[in-house]
Every structure is written in C-alpha cells, then in structure tokens.
Design a protein around this motif. Sequence first.
Motif, PDB file in Angstrom:
ATOM      1  N   THR A  34      16.631 -22.753   5.045  1.00  0.00           N
ATOM      2  CA  THR A  34      16.041 -22.272   3.794  1.00  0.00           C
ATOM      3  C   THR A  34      15.426 -20.898   3.981  1.00  0.00           C
ATOM      4  O   THR A  34      14.979 -20.533   5.079  1.00  0.00           O
ATOM      5  N   ASP A  35      15.391 -20.145   2.884  1.00  0.00           N
ATOM      6  CA  ASP A  35      14.738 -18.836   2.892  1.00  0.00           C
ATOM      7  C   ASP A  35      13.241 -18.979   3.161  1.00  0.00           C
ATOM      8  O   ASP A  35      12.623 -18.090   3.745  1.00  0.00           O
ATOM      9  N   ASP A  36      12.652 -20.099   2.733  1.00  0.00           N
ATOM     10  CA  ASP A  36      11.232 -20.343   2.952  1.00  0.00           C
ATOM     11  C   ASP A  36      10.906 -20.352   4.450  1.00  0.00           C
ATOM     12  O   ASP A  36       9.933 -19.731   4.889  1.00  0.00           O
ATOM     13  N   TRP A  37      11.742 -21.033   5.241  1.00  0.00           N
ATOM     14  CA  TRP A  37      11.495 -21.063   6.675  1.00  0.00           C
ATOM     15  C   TRP A  37      11.750 -19.705   7.315  1.00  0.00           C
ATOM     16  O   TRP A  37      11.010 -19.282   8.206  1.00  0.00           O
ATOM     17  N   LEU A  38      12.770 -19.004   6.855  1.00  0.00           N
ATOM     18  CA  LEU A  38      13.020 -17.653   7.385  1.00  0.00           C
ATOM     19  C   LEU A  38      11.815 -16.755   7.131  1.00  0.00           C
ATOM     20  O   LEU A  38      11.374 -16.026   8.019  1.00  0.00           O
ATOM     21  N   ALA A  39      11.261 -16.823   5.915  1.00  0.00           N
ATOM     22  CA  ALA A  39      10.082 -16.018   5.576  1.00  0.00           C
ATOM     23  C   ALA A  39       8.875 -16.445   6.418  1.00  0.00           C
ATOM     24  O   ALA A  39       8.101 -15.600   6.879  1.00  0.00           O
ATOM     25  N   TYR A  40       8.710 -17.749   6.622  1.00  0.00           N
ATOM     26  CA  TYR A  40       7.591 -18.247   7.412  1.00  0.00           C
ATOM     27  C   TYR A  40       7.638 -17.693   8.836  1.00  0.00           C
ATOM     28  O   TYR A  40       6.635 -17.193   9.356  1.00  0.00           O
ATOM     29  N   PHE A  41       8.812 -17.773   9.455  1.00  0.00           N
ATOM     30  CA  PHE A  41       8.923 -17.280  10.830  1.00  0.00           C
ATOM     31  C   PHE A  41       8.715 -15.764  10.893  1.00  0.00           C
ATOM     32  O   PHE A  41       8.137 -15.254  11.849  1.00  0.00           O
ATOM     33  N   ALA A  42       9.131 -15.048   9.859  1.00  0.00           N
ATOM     34  CA  ALA A  42       8.903 -13.596   9.807  1.00  0.00           C
ATOM     35  C   ALA A  42       7.405 -13.294   9.741  1.00  0.00           C
ATOM     36  O   ALA A  42       6.926 -12.378  10.409  1.00  0.00           O
ATOM     37  N   THR A  43       6.649 -14.088   8.953  1.00  0.00           N
ATOM     38  CA  THR A  43       5.202 -13.868   8.864  1.00  0.00           C
ATOM     39  C   THR A  43       4.491 -14.234  10.166  1.00  0.00           C
ATOM     40  O   THR A  43       3.369 -13.797  10.395  1.00  0.00           O
ATOM     41  N   ARG A  44       5.146 -15.018  11.001  1.00  0.00           N
ATOM     42  CA  ARG A  44       4.572 -15.394  12.293  1.00  0.00           C
ATOM     43  C   ARG A  44       4.903 -14.379  13.385  1.00  0.00           C
ATOM     44  O   ARG A  44       4.643 -14.610  14.552  1.00  0.00           O
ATOM     45  N   GLY A  45       5.526 -13.241  12.986  1.00  0.00           N
ATOM     46  CA  GLY A  45       5.774 -12.170  13.939  1.00  0.00           C
ATOM     47  C   GLY A  45       7.181 -12.117  14.505  1.00  0.00           C
ATOM     48  O   GLY A  45       7.458 -11.303  15.377  1.00  0.00           O
ATOM     49  N   HIS A  46       8.071 -12.952  14.030  1.00  0.00           N
ATOM     50  CA  HIS A  46       9.459 -12.932  14.489  1.00  0.00           C
ATOM     51  C   HIS A  46      10.235 -12.030  13.537  1.00  0.00           C
ATOM     52  O   HIS A  46      10.440 -12.372  12.383  1.00  0.00           O
ATOM     53  N   CYS A  47      10.631 -10.852  14.025  1.00  0.00           N
ATOM     54  CA  CYS A  47      11.150  -9.779  13.179  1.00  0.00           C
ATOM     55  C   CYS A  47      12.404 -10.128  12.398  1.00  0.00           C
ATOM     56  O   CYS A  47      12.546  -9.734  11.255  1.00  0.00           O
ATOM     57  N   ASP A  48      13.331 -10.874  13.001  1.00  0.00           N
ATOM     58  CA  ASP A  48      14.603 -11.125  12.334  1.00  0.00           C
ATOM     59  C   ASP A  48      15.086 -12.549  12.598  1.00  0.00           C
ATOM     60  O   ASP A  48      16.095 -12.755  13.264  1.00  0.00           O
ATOM     61  N   PRO A  49      14.375 -13.562  12.085  1.00  0.00           N
ATOM     62  CA  PRO A  49      14.819 -14.932  12.305  1.00  0.00           C
ATOM     63  C   PRO A  49      16.174 -15.174  11.644  1.00  0.00           C
ATOM     64  O   PRO A  49      16.441 -14.638  10.558  1.00  0.00           O
ATOM     65  N   GLN A  50      17.021 -15.967  12.302  1.00  0.00           N
ATOM     66  CA  GLN A  50      18.369 -16.244  11.800  1.00  0.00           C
ATOM     67  C   GLN A  50      18.665 -17.737  11.889  1.00  0.00           C
ATOM     68  O   GLN A  50      18.278 -18.379  12.874  1.00  0.00           O
ATOM     69  N   PRO A  51      19.380 -18.298  10.892  1.00  0.00           N
ATOM     70  CA  PRO A  51      19.834 -19.685  11.024  1.00  0.00           C
ATOM     71  C   PRO A  51      20.754 -19.804  12.238  1.00  0.00           C
ATOM     72  O   PRO A  51      21.590 -18.931  12.472  1.00  0.00           O
ATOM     73  N   LEU A  52      20.592 -20.850  13.027  1.00  0.00           N
ATOM     74  CA  LEU A  52      21.419 -21.035  14.215  1.00  0.00           C
ATOM     75  C   LEU A  52      22.260 -22.299  14.113  1.00  0.00           C
ATOM     76  O   LEU A  52      23.466 -22.267  14.310  1.00  0.00           O
ATOM     77  N   ALA A  53      21.625 -23.423  13.808  1.00  0.00           N
ATOM     78  CA  ALA A  53      22.338 -24.698  13.760  1.00  0.00           C
ATOM     79  C   ALA A  53      21.546 -25.669  12.897  1.00  0.00           C
ATOM     80  O   ALA A  53      20.370 -25.458  12.631  1.00  0.00           O
ATOM     81  N   ALA A  54      22.217 -26.710  12.450  1.00  0.00           N
ATOM     82  CA  ALA A  54      21.552 -27.758  11.684  1.00  0.00           C
ATOM     83  C   ALA A  54      22.240 -29.078  11.966  1.00  0.00           C
ATOM     84  O   ALA A  54      23.449 -29.118  12.216  1.00  0.00           O
ATOM     85  N   GLY A  55      21.458 -30.125  11.947  1.00  0.00           N
ATOM     86  CA  GLY A  55      22.003 -31.452  12.193  1.00  0.00           C
ATOM     87  C   GLY A  55      21.183 -32.476  11.450  1.00  0.00           C
ATOM     88  O   GLY A  55      20.425 -32.144  10.537  1.00  0.00           O
ATOM     89  N   VAL A  56      21.310 -33.715  11.851  1.00  0.00           N
ATOM     90  CA  VAL A  56      20.610 -34.802  11.198  1.00  0.00           C
ATOM     91  C   VAL A  56      19.108 -34.713  11.439  1.00  0.00           C
ATOM     92  O   VAL A  56      18.315 -34.989  10.547  1.00  0.00           O
ATOM     93  N   GLU A  57      18.706 -34.298  12.633  1.00  0.00           N
ATOM     94  CA  GLU A  57      17.283 -34.261  12.978  1.00  0.00           C
ATOM     95  C   GLU A  57      16.550 -33.062  12.402  1.00  0.00           C
ATOM     96  O   GLU A  57      15.339 -33.100  12.267  1.00  0.00           O
ATOM     97  N   GLY A  58      17.253 -31.981  12.106  1.00  0.00           N
ATOM     98  CA  GLY A  58      16.567 -30.811  11.600  1.00  0.00           C
ATOM     99  C   GLY A  58      17.439 -29.578  11.617  1.00  0.00           C
ATOM    100  O   GLY A  58      18.639 -29.645  11.871  1.00  0.00           O
ATOM    101  N   ALA A  59      16.807 -28.441  11.350  1.00  0.00           N
ATOM    102  CA  ALA A  59      17.486 -27.147  11.330  1.00  0.00           C
ATOM    103  C   ALA A  59      16.878 -26.264  12.411  1.00  0.00           C
ATOM    104  O   ALA A  59      15.669 -26.296  12.641  1.00  0.00           O
TER     105      ALA A  59
END
Length: 138
Positions: free
Chosen positions: A9-34
């Motif tokens: 989700t864009d919400d998680w990408l934005a969250y990680f950016a606000t935590r200081g991670h300059c360019d978070p990217q989706p990597l993988a997703a499964g049953v347990e999480g993203a």
Amino acid sequence: MVEHLQRHTDDWLAYFATRGHCDPQPLAAGVEGAVYRLGEGLVAKVWSGRPPVGLGLIRQVYADIARHPLPFATPQILAVEERDGVLVTYERELPGAPLRGGAGNTPRHGTCPHARPTPCSPCCAAWRPCRARPRCGS
C-alpha cells in the motif's frame, strides 16, 4: 487453490519514508504479510492480521539456523515495532529473488532464495543439522 496474498500500500510506503527510508519499494507479498525494501540491506515485513504467535520463538529459530554454516543466507530480525496494532519487523535483506511471482514478487521458481542459482534439494540437505527445518517450496 485459494491464496490470500497481502498487498502493498501507498500508506506503508509513505510511513517508511517518514521514518527516514528515502526510497522504500515493494519487494514481496505472501499470506503472512508484505515486504518492503528499505535500502542499505534492510527490509520491513508488515505482518497481516494479528501478530504471529511465538514471534520470540521465530527469532530464536532464525538465530539457531544462523549458527550453522549454510550455503545461503537466512533471515535475521533486527527490530520489531507496532503501528496501529500491526506488527512490523525490520530484517536484513536476503540476496536473490522471491520464489513466488505476482503480488509484487519477482518469480524465480525452482531455486532457493539466494544469489547462486542452486536447485532446492542441495540447499535442503544443508538444513539437516538444524533443529527446525522447513520443506523447500513451503
């Protein structure tokens, strides 16, 4: 077979950016999480639903496995936090590509998740000394 894969989700990408991670990217997703790539060898796993029962045990099993000289990298949980009731683990990024395609994953069927393209059977054989040994492909 029905699969219930989590979505990035864009919400998680934005969250990680606000935590200081300059360019978070989706990597993988499964049953347990993203899973999101945060850079500098770090990923974040956003667990779906309730936190996994026995997260402490999961960390202990990862540490036990890491003590063995294996021909591939294994997970290591570096930090844990909770955001709005959702568990997030920060882990070192493993080399290679996700085994499952779709949902943001890069397919690499028939090989273990490490940089060398080695068939699963030799990798699984290396797990024999470990107390907890998952089956390949699971």
